[in-house]
Design an enzyme around this catalytic site. Structure first.
Site, PDB file in Angstrom:
ATOM      1  N   HIS A 230       8.376  -4.231  -8.889  1.00 45.16           N
ATOM      2  CA  HIS A 230       7.154  -4.154  -8.069  1.00 45.16           C
ATOM      3  C   HIS A 230       7.298  -3.179  -6.907  1.00 45.16           C
ATOM      4  O   HIS A 230       6.553  -3.256  -5.935  1.00 45.16           O
ATOM      5  CB  HIS A 230       6.777  -5.553  -7.571  1.00 45.16           C
ATOM      6  CG  HIS A 230       6.423  -6.500  -8.690  1.00 45.16           C
ATOM      7  ND1 HIS A 230       6.416  -7.860  -8.564  1.00 45.16           N
ATOM      8  CD2 HIS A 230       6.053  -6.247  -9.981  1.00 45.16           C
ATOM      9  CE1 HIS A 230       6.065  -8.424  -9.720  1.00 45.16           C
ATOM     10  NE2 HIS A 230       5.856  -7.474 -10.592  1.00 45.16           N
TER      11      HIS A 230
ATOM     12  N   CYS B 193      -0.223  13.651   2.263  1.00 41.58           N
ATOM     13  CA  CYS B 193       0.983  14.375   1.842  1.00 41.58           C
ATOM     14  C   CYS B 193       0.949  15.811   2.370  1.00 41.58           C
ATOM     15  O   CYS B 193      -0.034  16.531   2.173  1.00 41.58           O
ATOM     16  CB  CYS B 193       1.072  14.386   0.320  1.00 41.58           C
ATOM     17  SG  CYS B 193       2.524  15.247  -0.301  1.00 41.58           S
TER      18      CYS B 193
END
Ligand code: NAD
Ligand code: ZN
Length: 249
Positions: free
Chosen positions: A121, A154
Site C-alpha cells: 500500500h 512536479c
C-alpha cells in the site's frame, strides 16, 4: 508464555524460508492506531478517494491538511519489539522478506533492508509525482502548503505530487504485487501478523501461501476469516509473542 509460542518456535526452527505478512496491528505498540480502533486517526473522516484527489484541487488541499495532522503521529513513531523480532529473522537469513500493508516505514527503520520489504500500500514518509515518478521529500512541500496553501507540483513535468501511498480507488502497484506473489509461493512458513485479513487483494497472500503448501501462522488479537486455514493461531500481543518466539527484547 502465551499459548502457541513454543509451537511457533518449533515451526521457525524447522522451516527453511519464512515470509512475514504485516498489517496495522504490528504498529499499534508504536502508538499508531490500527484501522478499526474507535476514534483513531482513520475513523474521523471518510477517506478521500483517488478519483476525487485527481479531479479536484480542493480535495487535494483537504488531503494534505489531513496528512499534516496524521503525520504528527505517523512520522514520529519508532519500531517496537515486533518489528525488531522480524528484523532479527531477516538478518539471520531465516526470513526472506516482509510483505506489508503498512505505510509507516517502520520495517525500514527497524533495520530491514529495503530490498527485503514489499510495500503493498505504498509509503507515507515521502511523496512522488504521479506522472513521472520523481520522489519528493515531505517537509518542503508541507512548509509551502502551510504558508499559503500552494499545492505541490512536479518541477520536472508539472505533474501532481501525492504521498507515496495507495489511496482507495488507486490501482495496486504491479511490481510489488508480483514480488509478493513470488515470495509467497517460495516460502515454507508464512506468518501473518496484526492484520484483520479483510482487505483485498492483500489478504489473498496468506490464502495463496496455504494453497501452495506453506504452513500458515496467524498472530492477531482478534479472530480473522482465515483462522480455519492456519496451522497455528496465536491470540496475543504481537511484541511479546514475536519477541519471545525469536528470543529478543
Ligand atoms: P486492520 O486495522 O484491519 O487490522 C489490524 C488487526 O491487528 C486487528 O484485527 C487488531 O485486532 C490487531 N491488532 C492490533 N494491535 C494488535 C496488537 N498489539 N497485538 C495483536 N493484534 C493486534 O489492519 P490491516 O489488516 O493492516 O488493514 C488496514 C489497512 O489500513 C491496511 O491496508 C493499511 O494499509 C492501512 N493502515 C496502515 C497503518 C500503518 O501503516 N501503521 C495503520 C492503519 C491502517
Ligand atoms: Zn513529474
Amino acid at each position: 508464555m502465551a499459548d502457541g509460542i513454543a509451537e511457533l518456535r518449533a515451526l521457525l526452527a524447522e522451516s527453511q524460508r519464512v515470509v512475514f505478512f504485516t498489517g496495522a496491528g504490528i504498529s499499534t505498540e508504536s502508538g499508531i492506531p490500527d484501522f478499526r480502533s474507535p476514534g483513531g486517526l482513520w475513523s474521523q473522516y471518510r477517506p478521500i478517494e483517488f478519483g476525487e484527489f485527481m479531479a479536484s484541487a480542493e480535495a487535494r488541499k483537504e488531503y494534505w491538511r489531513r496528512k499534516i495532522e496524521t503525520d504528527k503521529v505517523l512520522l514520529t513513531a519508532k519500531p517496537n519489539r515486533g518489528h525488531r523480532a522480524i528484523a532479527a529473522l531477516i538478518a539471520s537469513g531465516k526470513a526472506s522478506s516482509v510483505i506489508t500493508q503498512n505505510i509507516d516505514g517502520l520495517h525500514q527503520t527497524s533495520g530491514v533492508p529495503v530490498a527485503k520489504i514489499v510495500e503493498l500500500h505504498g509509503n507515507t514518509t515521502y511523496a512522488t509525482c504521479l506522472d513521472c515518478g520523481e520522489r519528493y521529500e515531505l517537509e518542503p512541500i508541507k512548509q509551502v502548503f502551510v504558508a499559503d496553501g500552494t499545492l505541490p507540483e512536479c518541477t520536472a513535468c508539472m505533474g501532481i505530487i501525492k504521498p507515496a501511498t495507495i489511496a482507495f480507488g488507486q490501482s495496486m502497484p504491479q511490481a510489488e504485487m508480483h514480488r509478493a506473489q513470488i515470495e509467497t509461493v517460495a516460502c515454507d512458513l508464512f506468518i501473518s501478523v496484526g492484520s484483520s485479513l479483510v482487505v483485498y487483494p492483500a489478504a489473498g497472500f496468506p490464502a495463496l501461501a496455504h494453497e501452495k503448501g506453506a504452513s500458515l501462522v496467524i498472530v492477531n488479537r482478534e479472530p480473522t476469516p482465515l483462522d480455519n486455514m492456519a496451522r497455528l493461531v496465536i491470540r496475543g500481543e504481537i511484541g511479546p509473542v514475536l519477541g519471545q518466539a525469536v528470543g529478543i527484547e
